[in-house]
Write an enzyme that holds these catalytic residues in place. Structure first.
Site, short mmCIF file in Angstrom:
data_model
loop_
_atom_site.label_atom_id
_atom_site.label_comp_id
_atom_site.label_asym_id
_atom_site.label_seq_id
_atom_site.Cartn_x
_atom_site.Cartn_y
_atom_site.Cartn_z
N CYS A 9 0.08 3.78 3.05
CA CYS A 9 0.84 3.16 4.32
C CYS A 9 1.50 3.57 4.00
O CYS A 9 2.76 3.94 5.31
CB CYS A 9 0.17 1.69 4.10
N CYS A 53 0.73 -1.50 -0.06
CA CYS A 53 -0.03 0.29 -0.25
C CYS A 53 0.78 1.48 0.06
O CYS A 53 1.65 1.87 1.15
CB CYS A 53 -1.05 -0.04 1.38
#
Length: 147
Positions: free
Chosen positions: A72, A69
């Protein structure tokens, strides 16, 4: 009255009792002697997360994330920096939704990154999406105050 609180060691997971008034004085684990607060998030597996949730009297601020991600990874340095500012009022932890998929499903984590604040063994607030350092701190402090 000198009330104590339970703090789980980030190194060995031993549960320690610390006088509440002294948690900001650099307490160390009675079992392994590691610092109970290390100014950085603690990576937890599902099993360790459940242990910390059950045995800690301080709120847990959890970053649910995944290695693939982009947002993230972009938020990770801000979350790391937030630990230095929010400890010892709360413990910051990271839980990989790839490694703890059943936990992510159980908690209905639908997007990542997602921050969730747990206090008293239950979730009290949730915020999906990447945030900058100041946003993480302001949201966590506000959520902890209203919990």
């Amino acid at each position: 009255m000198n009330e104590s609180i339970r703090i789980v060691c980030p190194a060995c997971d031993a549960t320690n009792r610390v006088p509440a008034a002294r948690r900001g004085e650099g307490p160390r684990c009675g079992a392994c002697k590691a610092a109970l607060f290390q100014a950085r998030p603690v990576a937890l597996s599902e099993k360790r997360f459940r242990h910390h949730l059950r045995n800690s009297d301080i709120p847990l601020l959890v970053d649910f994330w995944a290695s693939w991600c982009g947002p993230c990874r972009a938020m990770a340095p801000a979350f790391e920096a937030a630990a230095a500012q929010l400890e010892p009022r709360m413990r910051l932890v990271k839980v990989s939704t790839e490694e703890a998929a059943s936990l992510a499903t159980e908690l209905a984590i639908r997007s990542i990154p997602t921050l969730a604040l747990f206090a008293g063994g239950r979730e009290v607030a949730r915020q999906p999406g990447a945030m900058p350092l100041r946003g993480i701190i302001d949201w966590a402090e506000g959520a902890a105050t209203s919990a």
